[in-house]
Design a protein around this motif. Sequence first.
Motif, PDB file in Angstrom:
ATOM      1  N   PRO A  93       0.921  -1.198  -0.013  1.00  0.00           N
ATOM      2  CA  PRO A  93      -0.063   0.077  -0.074  1.00  0.00           C
ATOM      3  C   PRO A  93       1.005   1.305  -0.127  1.00  0.00           C
ATOM      4  O   PRO A  93       0.489   2.400  -0.712  1.00  0.00           O
ATOM      5  N   LEU A  94       2.043   1.185   0.536  1.00  0.00           N
ATOM      6  CA  LEU A  94       2.675   2.292   0.693  1.00  0.00           C
ATOM      7  C   LEU A  94       3.287   2.584  -0.749  1.00  0.00           C
ATOM      8  O   LEU A  94       3.272   3.748  -1.125  1.00  0.00           O
ATOM      9  N   TYR A  95       3.872   1.470  -1.329  1.00  0.00           N
ATOM     10  CA  TYR A  95       4.389   1.647  -2.765  1.00  0.00           C
ATOM     11  C   TYR A  95       3.141   2.217  -3.785  1.00  0.00           C
ATOM     12  O   TYR A  95       3.358   3.133  -4.510  1.00  0.00           O
ATOM     13  N   GLY A  96       1.699   1.714  -3.418  1.00  0.00           N
ATOM     14  CA  GLY A  96       0.911   1.966  -4.107  1.00  0.00           C
ATOM     15  C   GLY A  96       0.312   3.513  -4.174  1.00  0.00           C
ATOM     16  O   GLY A  96       0.154   4.357  -5.129  1.00  0.00           O
ATOM     17  N   ALA A  97       0.457   4.104  -2.689  1.00  0.00           N
ATOM     18  CA  ALA A  97       0.294   5.377  -2.600  1.00  0.00           C
ATOM     19  C   ALA A  97       1.529   6.246  -3.176  1.00  0.00           C
ATOM     20  O   ALA A  97       1.222   7.472  -3.627  1.00  0.00           O
ATOM     21  N   LEU A  98       2.577   5.861  -3.059  1.00  0.00           N
ATOM     22  CA  LEU A  98       3.809   6.634  -3.870  1.00  0.00           C
ATOM     23  C   LEU A  98       3.616   6.798  -5.402  1.00  0.00           C
ATOM     24  O   LEU A  98       3.672   7.839  -5.910  1.00  0.00           O
ATOM     25  N   VAL A  99       2.983   5.842  -5.918  1.00  0.00           N
ATOM     26  CA  VAL A  99       2.953   5.638  -7.432  1.00  0.00           C
ATOM     27  C   VAL A  99       1.579   6.633  -7.851  1.00  0.00           C
ATOM     28  O   VAL A  99       1.700   7.254  -8.761  1.00  0.00           O
ATOM     29  N   ALA A 100       0.606   6.484  -6.896  1.00  0.00           N
ATOM     30  CA  ALA A 100      -0.728   6.970  -7.154  1.00  0.00           C
ATOM     31  C   ALA A 100      -0.454   8.763  -7.015  1.00  0.00           C
ATOM     32  O   ALA A 100      -1.100   9.615  -7.765  1.00  0.00           O
ATOM     33  N   ARG A 101       0.304   8.994  -6.023  1.00  0.00           N
ATOM     34  CA  ARG A 101       0.142  10.631  -5.706  1.00  0.00           C
ATOM     35  C   ARG A 101       1.320  11.506  -6.092  1.00  0.00           C
ATOM     36  O   ARG A 101       1.170  12.582  -5.967  1.00  0.00           O
ATOM     37  N   PHE A 102       2.456  10.658  -6.671  1.00  0.00           N
ATOM     38  CA  PHE A 102       3.485  11.549  -7.165  1.00  0.00           C
ATOM     39  C   PHE A 102       4.037  11.061  -8.589  1.00  0.00           C
ATOM     40  O   PHE A 102       3.627  10.053  -8.917  1.00  0.00           O
ATOM     41  N   PRO A 103       4.390  11.875  -9.329  1.00  0.00           N
ATOM     42  CA  PRO A 103       4.744  11.976 -10.586  1.00  0.00           C
ATOM     43  C   PRO A 103       6.054  10.948 -10.635  1.00  0.00           C
ATOM     44  O   PRO A 103       6.833  10.650  -9.613  1.00  0.00           O
ATOM     45  N   ARG A 104       6.070  10.124 -12.074  1.00  0.00           N
ATOM     46  CA  ARG A 104       7.429   9.569 -11.966  1.00  0.00           C
ATOM     47  C   ARG A 104       8.677  10.051 -11.706  1.00  0.00           C
ATOM     48  O   ARG A 104       9.485   9.491 -10.938  1.00  0.00           O
ATOM     49  N   ARG A 105       8.946  11.389 -11.830  1.00  0.00           N
ATOM     50  CA  ARG A 105      10.084  12.151 -11.505  1.00  0.00           C
ATOM     51  C   ARG A 105      10.645  12.170 -10.286  1.00  0.00           C
ATOM     52  O   ARG A 105      11.430  12.400  -9.614  1.00  0.00           O
ATOM     53  N   ALA A 236       0.921  12.812 -11.607  1.00  0.00           N
ATOM     54  CA  ALA A 236       0.536  11.710 -10.799  1.00  0.00           C
ATOM     55  C   ALA A 236      -0.657  10.745 -11.335  1.00  0.00           C
ATOM     56  O   ALA A 236      -1.464  11.305 -12.018  1.00  0.00           O
ATOM     57  N   MET A 237      -0.258   9.636 -11.162  1.00  0.00           N
ATOM     58  CA  MET A 237      -1.202   8.615 -11.637  1.00  0.00           C
ATOM     59  C   MET A 237      -2.566   8.601 -11.226  1.00  0.00           C
ATOM     60  O   MET A 237      -3.680   8.313 -12.019  1.00  0.00           O
ATOM     61  N   GLY A 238      -2.731   8.863  -9.847  1.00  0.00           N
ATOM     62  CA  GLY A 238      -3.964   8.817  -9.345  1.00  0.00           C
ATOM     63  C   GLY A 238      -4.556   7.367  -9.016  1.00  0.00           C
ATOM     64  O   GLY A 238      -3.894   6.233  -9.287  1.00  0.00           O
TER      65      GLY A 238
END
Length: 445
Positions: A93-105, A236-238
């Motif tokens: 879930p922590l990784y999922g939140a990081l990917v969902a809320r922040f852009p790739r850079r 961000a992917m959301g």
Amino acid sequence: MSPPSFAHRVHRFRDALAGSPPLWWSLLYFFSLLCGYYVLRPVRDAMGASGNAEAVFPRWLVDWAAGHGYALGDYTLQVLFSGTFLAMVALQPLYGALVARFPRRVFLPVVYLVFIACLVAFHWLFHTGVSGRGAAFFIWVAVFNLFAVTVFWSFMADVFDNEDARKVYGYIGAGGTIGALAGPAITRTLVGTVGVANLLLVSAVFLAVCLLCILKLRPWAIRRERRHGEASGEEAMGGSVLAGLRLILERPLLRALALMLFFGVGVGTLLYNEQAAIVREYFPGAEAATRYYATLDWAVNGLTLVVQLLLTRWLLRRFGVAPALLGPALAILAGYCLLAASPLPLMVAIVQVVLRGGEFSLAKPARETLYTRVDRESRYKAKAAIDTVVYRGGDLAFVWMHKGLAALGSGIVFLTGIGVAAGMTAAAWAVVRAQRELPEDGRAQ
């Protein structure tokens, strides 16, 4: 049509490098990542094979187990794999939140900066002799391997489209294999002089090179997304932090990939546990066990490199993913049949080399090309869930299964492995069928 000659392959590889700057940086990226990991892997494996529970686990846990009538040293791998699975479930879930809320850079550099910080912290722990550092390090290296490598391949699917992936993934994999060959060589050379703790700083330097490669490759990922009209990774992917698990349940291809990986982990875990028992008997010292595992890694990666340079690219471009997925699965099935008939230590080592070599040189690149043809949420979230939670879930299930089967003898373990390998082969065929429905790139999804 036969594969091209070796000289022709070398000439084609040189032309590919000259015409593709992102290939250079991708090669350096994967080389540095796997070299850094394989510096650590022999150290981790030697800890997992240790029969001395006090050298691995916290003293309080050893005493607690003894107080309840259990010798923790008899369950070393089972406890370590259970801890690894729990860590994966907690971190997903922590990784999922990081990917969902922040852009790739943002989230790509953050992942590697966290790993570098952890290596520095473990360097300090190894020098202080804190109880339980062995178990913590074993679990952390497993987490590092899966998350860092899955992030790498997700990023590669942003940089290269499907056609380019079939051309260059074999080369990129070969770059990683060279790093995987260099890593154990560094460990074998330095472990006796600088000690185990200082090897962690060597690995941290390689991860810092990975950060540089991410920065250099970012413009090429942006260019590829614009060319194909895909959603930009600079935003961000959301979506839900647990969307990866939902996508696995919904999409036939992702379900088949998850099953294939689950059974693939099963055949590897059963064999890994049998191998650990052999190491405990024939290589009781930590340094001797570390050298044995480093030698095995060298053999695996040598085979992988030869196949990647001579066969992988040709197979993927000429026939697609089918032979690259089904070939290793059938080879593993045959290997377990041989082990069931003749469970000799040397045969275990040979099958281990073939199993891991086939996975790294053929099955892994074939699976990764499929992610260039799906949407970004599947590429980052579902792929991460498959490569971490499903992977370690398989580890957990089969490491405890092995504990029960081992009491009946190696022959029973390998007979069970035949059934697991058959399941892997069936799942590989399901992947081959499901991928036929995908578009040639991720735009349709």
